[in-house]
Design a protein around this motif. Structure first.
Motif, mmCIF file in Angstrom:
data_model
loop_
_atom_site.group_PDB
_atom_site.id
_atom_site.type_symbol
_atom_site.label_atom_id
_atom_site.label_comp_id
_atom_site.label_asym_id
_atom_site.label_seq_id
_atom_site.Cartn_x
_atom_site.Cartn_y
_atom_site.Cartn_z
ATOM 1 N N ARG A 166 -12.662 -4.595 -13.042
ATOM 2 C CA ARG A 166 -13.459 -3.538 -13.678
ATOM 3 C C ARG A 166 -14.954 -3.847 -13.603
ATOM 4 N N ASN A 167 -15.298 -5.122 -13.671
ATOM 5 C CA ASN A 167 -16.706 -5.506 -13.638
ATOM 6 C C ASN A 167 -17.274 -5.611 -12.225
ATOM 7 N N SER A 168 -16.410 -5.579 -11.236
ATOM 8 C CA SER A 168 -16.874 -5.646 -9.843
ATOM 9 C C SER A 168 -17.267 -4.249 -9.368
ATOM 10 N N LYS A 169 -17.919 -4.197 -8.231
ATOM 11 C CA LYS A 169 -18.320 -2.912 -7.662
ATOM 12 C C LYS A 169 -17.409 -2.509 -6.506
ATOM 13 N N GLN A 170 -16.322 -3.238 -6.344
ATOM 14 C CA GLN A 170 -15.403 -2.964 -5.246
ATOM 15 C C GLN A 170 -14.322 -1.972 -5.676
ATOM 16 N N PRO A 171 -13.874 -1.114 -4.738
ATOM 17 C CA PRO A 171 -12.799 -0.172 -5.082
ATOM 18 C C PRO A 171 -11.477 -0.898 -5.301
ATOM 19 N N TYR A 172 -10.778 -0.507 -6.361
ATOM 20 C CA TYR A 172 -9.462 -1.099 -6.595
ATOM 21 C C TYR A 172 -8.572 -0.096 -7.308
ATOM 22 N N LEU A 173 -7.271 -0.372 -7.221
ATOM 23 C CA LEU A 173 -6.269 0.496 -7.835
ATOM 24 C C LEU A 173 -5.296 -0.372 -8.616
ATOM 25 N N ALA A 174 -5.078 -0.048 -9.893
ATOM 26 C CA ALA A 174 -4.072 -0.734 -10.694
ATOM 27 C C ALA A 174 -2.711 -0.127 -10.371
ATOM 28 N N VAL A 175 -1.721 -0.976 -10.136
ATOM 29 C CA VAL A 175 -0.412 -0.515 -9.672
ATOM 30 C C VAL A 175 0.688 -1.044 -10.592
ATOM 31 N N SER A 176 1.484 -0.128 -11.130
ATOM 32 C CA SER A 176 2.615 -0.504 -11.977
ATOM 33 C C SER A 176 3.895 -0.526 -11.139
ATOM 34 N N GLU A 177 5.018 -0.771 -11.815
ATOM 35 C CA GLU A 177 6.310 -0.800 -11.122
ATOM 36 C C GLU A 177 6.879 0.599 -10.904
ATOM 37 N N SER A 178 6.228 1.637 -11.445
ATOM 38 C CA SER A 178 6.777 2.991 -11.335
ATOM 39 C C SER A 178 6.731 3.490 -9.887
ATOM 40 N N THR A 179 7.660 4.363 -9.550
ATOM 41 C CA THR A 179 7.734 4.916 -8.194
ATOM 42 C C THR A 179 6.466 5.673 -7.845
ATOM 43 N N ASP A 180 5.953 6.462 -8.788
ATOM 44 C CA ASP A 180 4.740 7.242 -8.526
ATOM 45 C C ASP A 180 3.537 6.339 -8.274
ATOM 46 N N SER A 181 3.413 5.287 -9.055
ATOM 47 C CA SER A 181 2.285 4.370 -8.902
ATOM 48 C C SER A 181 2.349 3.656 -7.557
ATOM 49 N N GLN A 182 3.534 3.233 -7.159
ATOM 50 C CA GLN A 182 3.683 2.546 -5.882
ATOM 51 C C GLN A 182 3.430 3.504 -4.710
ATOM 52 N N ALA A 183 3.871 4.764 -4.863
ATOM 53 C CA ALA A 183 3.633 5.753 -3.822
ATOM 54 C C ALA A 183 2.131 6.023 -3.671
ATOM 55 N N GLU A 184 1.411 6.087 -4.788
ATOM 56 C CA GLU A 184 -0.037 6.278 -4.748
ATOM 57 C C GLU A 184 -0.718 5.101 -4.061
ATOM 58 N N ALA A 185 -0.219 3.888 -4.314
ATOM 59 C CA ALA A 185 -0.774 2.703 -3.661
ATOM 60 C C ALA A 185 -0.602 2.784 -2.152
ATOM 61 N N VAL A 186 0.589 3.159 -1.716
ATOM 62 C CA VAL A 186 0.853 3.294 -0.279
ATOM 63 C C VAL A 186 -0.074 4.347 0.328
ATOM 64 N N HIS A 187 -0.210 5.488 -0.345
ATOM 65 C CA HIS A 187 -1.068 6.566 0.153
ATOM 66 C C HIS A 187 -2.514 6.096 0.293
ATOM 67 N N ARG A 188 -3.039 5.420 -0.730
ATOM 68 C CA ARG A 188 -4.425 4.972 -0.707
ATOM 69 C C ARG A 188 -4.674 3.955 0.395
ATOM 70 N N VAL A 189 -3.734 3.049 0.577
ATOM 71 C CA VAL A 189 -3.899 2.013 1.593
ATOM 72 C C VAL A 189 -3.877 2.618 2.990
ATOM 73 N N ILE A 190 -2.913 3.471 3.263
ATOM 74 C CA ILE A 190 -2.827 4.097 4.593
ATOM 75 C C ILE A 190 -4.053 4.967 4.852
ATOM 76 N N GLN A 191 -4.492 5.701 3.852
ATOM 77 C CA GLN A 191 -5.682 6.551 3.973
ATOM 78 C C GLN A 191 -6.920 5.710 4.299
ATOM 79 N N THR A 192 -7.082 4.597 3.591
ATOM 80 C CA THR A 192 -8.221 3.702 3.826
ATOM 81 C C THR A 192 -8.180 3.124 5.228
ATOM 82 N N ALA A 193 -7.014 2.681 5.650
ATOM 83 C CA ALA A 193 -6.881 2.067 6.981
ATOM 84 C C ALA A 193 -7.093 3.088 8.093
ATOM 85 N N ARG A 194 -6.538 4.257 7.960
ATOM 86 C CA ARG A 194 -6.681 5.277 8.995
ATOM 87 C C ARG A 194 -8.128 5.746 9.118
ATOM 88 N N ARG A 195 -8.824 5.850 7.997
ATOM 89 C CA ARG A 195 -10.232 6.243 8.017
ATOM 90 C C ARG A 195 -11.047 5.240 8.838
#
Length: 200
Positions: A166-195
């Motif tokens: 939270r105190n850093s200036k780098q983008p990050y995503l908090a990820v829980s064990e829930s299916t939706d949270s993990q799916a969002e993590a996958v989406h963000r990572v693939i989006q970042t890499a493809r960009r």
């Protein structure tokens, strides 16, 4: 000169699911056609093998070794040819969080100069990451195999990890064990890499 690969970091408290999340991301990135190199978590086993105190007993030397060795592995992976993504399982802020949590667990007061030096070392390395994903620690695991001290220590590490992020200036995503949270993590990572690939 080739553009450097996207650098994705996964971090979190012990037994919070970060290695499982890294495996999920590795598979998803590969399935999407991206070329991935994954660096393994320099966990307590690796540090202990080098003679460093670990977990609740870790010291500033443990943190420095974890940060330095992790950076060396990440840089070597990024230097490999035909790589789109370097996926780092365990990053510099994990080492800082583990160290400061261990001090708190033992009831010790951090030495300001030492803490600043380690924090600077970790921050300089963490600035290289395009995205970080931090797992959320569940203090009530289904298997019920945790000892009280382990739960308390991991909860402290979790608090320190997310405070650092939270105190850093780098983008990050908090990820829980829930299916939706993990799916969002996958989406963000693939989006970042493809960009990054499209911009190359």
């Amino acid at each position: 000169m080739l553009n450097p690969p996207t650098l994705i970091g996964v971090l979190g408290a012990p037994r919070s699911g970060k290695t499982r999340l890294a495996s999920l991301l590795d598979a998803a990135l590969t399935d999407s056609g991206l070329r991935v190199v994954r660096t393994s978590d320099l966990s307590h086993i690796h540090a202990s093998a080098q003679g460093f105190p670990t977990m609740q007993r870790q010291t500033e030397q443990t943190a420095e070794w974890l940060i330095s060795q992790g950076a060396a592995n990440e840089i070597a992976a990024a230097a490999a040819r035909e790589v789109d993504v370097v996926l780092a399982d365990g990053v510099s802020f994990s080492a800082v969080a583990g160290y400061t949590a261990a001090l708190e667990f033992r009831g010790e007061v951090p030495e300001p100069l030492t803490t600043r030096r380690i924090m600077q070392l970790a921050s300089d390395r963490f600035a290289a990451f395009d995205l970080a994903l931090a797992t959320l620690f569940d203090p009530n695991p289904e298997d019920g195999t945790w000892e009280c001290g382990e739960v308390h220590f991991s909860a402290l590490v979790d608090q320190h990890v997310h405070r650092l992020l939270r105190n850093s200036k780098q983008p990050y995503l908090a990820v829980s064990e829930s299916t939706d949270s993990q799916a969002e993590a996958v989406h963000r990572v693939i989006q970042t890499a493809r960009r990054a690939v499209l911009a190359a």
